[in-house]
Design a protein around this motif. Sequence first.
Motif: not given
Length: 751
Positions: A499, A543, A487-490
């Motif tokens: 992050q 999350d 989620d959010g590619n981090k």
Amino acid sequence: MSSGPQQGDLFDRDIPPWEIDADCQCWAASIVFSEPPHGPFSYRIDPPIQDVLKPGMRVQVPLGRGNRSVTGYCIDVSMVQQHPNSLKAVLSVEDEKPLCSSHLLKLMQWMSDYYMASLGQVFEAVVPVGVREAAGVKEILLLQPKSDLLVQDLEKLTAKQRQVVDYLVQTGEPMSVEQLKEATGVSVDVMQRLRKSGILVGQTVRSFAQAHAPVSGPLQPPAALNVDQRQALQQIKVAIDSRQQQTILLHGITGSGKTEVYIQAIEYVIRLGLQAIVLVPEISLTPQTRARFQQRLGKIAVLHSHMTHVEKHQQWQRIAAGEVSVVIGPRSAIFAPVPKLGLIVLDEEHEPSFKQETIPRYHARDVASYRAMLEQCTVILGSATPSLESWQRTIDGRYQCAAMPRRIHNRPLPDVEIIDLRLQKMSPQAGSISRPLAEAIVQTVRDDGQVILLLNRRGFATAIQCPKCGSVANCPHCDLALTFHQDGNKAVCHYCDYQIPPPPRCSTCDFDAMQYGGTGTQRLEEEVKRRFPSISMARMDSDTMRKPGSHEKVLNAFRNGEIKLLLGTQMIAKGLDFPNVLLVGVVNADTALHFPDFRAAERTFQLVTQVAGRTGRGERRGLVLVQTYSPEHPAIMAASKHDFHTFAKGELIHRQRLGYPPWGSLARVIFRGELEEKLEAFALQWTQLTERAIAAVGVDCRLLGPAAPPLAKLRGKYRQHLLMQAAEPTILNRLLRQVSTEIKTPEDIQW
Ligand code: ADP
Ligand code: ZN
């Protein structure tokens, strides 16, 4: 911690000896501060203030050579043998009444000593900021008829004016303009004219702008108890009747009906005209739990961390006024100012969330125990998997034990089968669900049952590793592996929330195909969706549960069967009571097992037992499948047999050999600083001072360290720690005090 300047430094006026005589004495207040210097310092109280100042109130006092005016907390008022001129005077008093009772003040004093925190800091932990700042309180004008109201006065009034005056005469209580408007439907200027003509007189009071009207419907009747519950309740009633401090460990397996016992014990306490405090781990304070207590007990106050300052203040006042019979909340609810405490309940007493991890680092169980001593009342500690500290106390006879070894309606505990992951051929495509678990999931849904999958790790991949040189992408501030979140590619550090976008190349060897290893709940979710596309599912972890109410939404969908499979972290392991859950899968039982923590085995046992307890709660039998690489570990073997006693016995022997609690006390000193070498030198100096203090005092205390802790770097600061082991907490306390007065702490180091 800082020893701060001593009182002498702050008071510059020296009294010549000839001015001191035996008669020189004055009233003084002992004042503490939340910021250093913490005090307590004595301040003189002069006549107008003498009549109003009481312990538990806030004051303004001059501090330091500049005499700047600061807020302090009054903890004691007494006559002292000191010349009045030797003390500075209290400037003003900020409260009309004390913010807390004398019991709570004593409790704070104890906490300050035991947890080595300043009393000012303890005060701020005990009395919520909303209460300290009187949040939501406004000056309100209350109207009432003049005292010498005559019939002739009434005859001159208009019909509407008459209506207002009649209403006030009938109710006999002063009321605000808003209240009158609502009750009579008359406009505001009618009341204003009545006031101008002197028929109504006003008086301003400080009160909440909106009155808090607790709603409560008719109460539900108690359930008929089974034999185990009856015996436990009987034992608790005897303890309550004794009006002495008594602690009962209610050791009831999952689904044995502990909550019903708490509720009936509380009903008993209410009938005696007393109040109860119920502490629950925050995550289990679901709307269902709330409703269950509300429907049975009526006047309850629920405290939680999402409340506004005004709400907290309002609840505090209701509780202090005795308007509430039961207070339910997380660990800080132990400070609820109930006037007549009759019972304290700690549900799931083994839960780590009862320990506060910031100053003052208190454990609600110990605070409860001290408060019960002060107020001579009963404590119930409830759990299916008691902490070994509490368990040992039942063996010693310091606590009584009430056992409920059977489930309600004699429902069997679920069968637990262990899946040895070493023997499973886990192909990379298959992911982390073994074949037997996959088959059981399909079968359970086919049988119209529901499934819970536990994986106590959030994120997608728990390590981003270079397959060529083996180096792992770490947080620069904490030296911990970053977790990949899809989620959010981090890539996220789970300690400091640092992050970055996932690194495309290895920072050590520049290889450009980093591998994502280890499974978190996000990757598990993806696997479940891919392998079981027809099964409706939801993920529950911190999350996905960020928004208030999201918890409730998912649990409702699970309750009514829209969702067949629920997967998540420990959030789903506890307290849930869904009769249709027929399968629980523990995806990796080893997540907590290899932590460098002496409670690692205990936590693993608790987690597996608790999540296993979520199944088989209805009429159909439940099944638990536990995937592990350590099937022979005592914690996992015992959990698979629901065998607390064997686990506790073995673990207690193990801890005794190592001198860990409950066999002794442990203190951990953590040092933090930006410069690594300087920090190490300081930790060493601290340790040497401790060694000297041990020899000088002549006590037994083992020191482990100083060494780098598991988190050697956190939020940009280096860390060192020292473990101290002794038979009694008082020994540790004494040594720590001794060293803290001797050591000189550089400004850039904290400990
Ligand atoms: P525990 O907290 O020990 O896991 P609960 O208190 O949640 O167990 O009780 C499990 C279930 O049994 C609940 O649904 C509860 O309503 C029900 N229950 C408890 N006591 C009784 C009783 N005496 N008779 C019938 N049902 C009961
Ligand atoms: Zn970090």
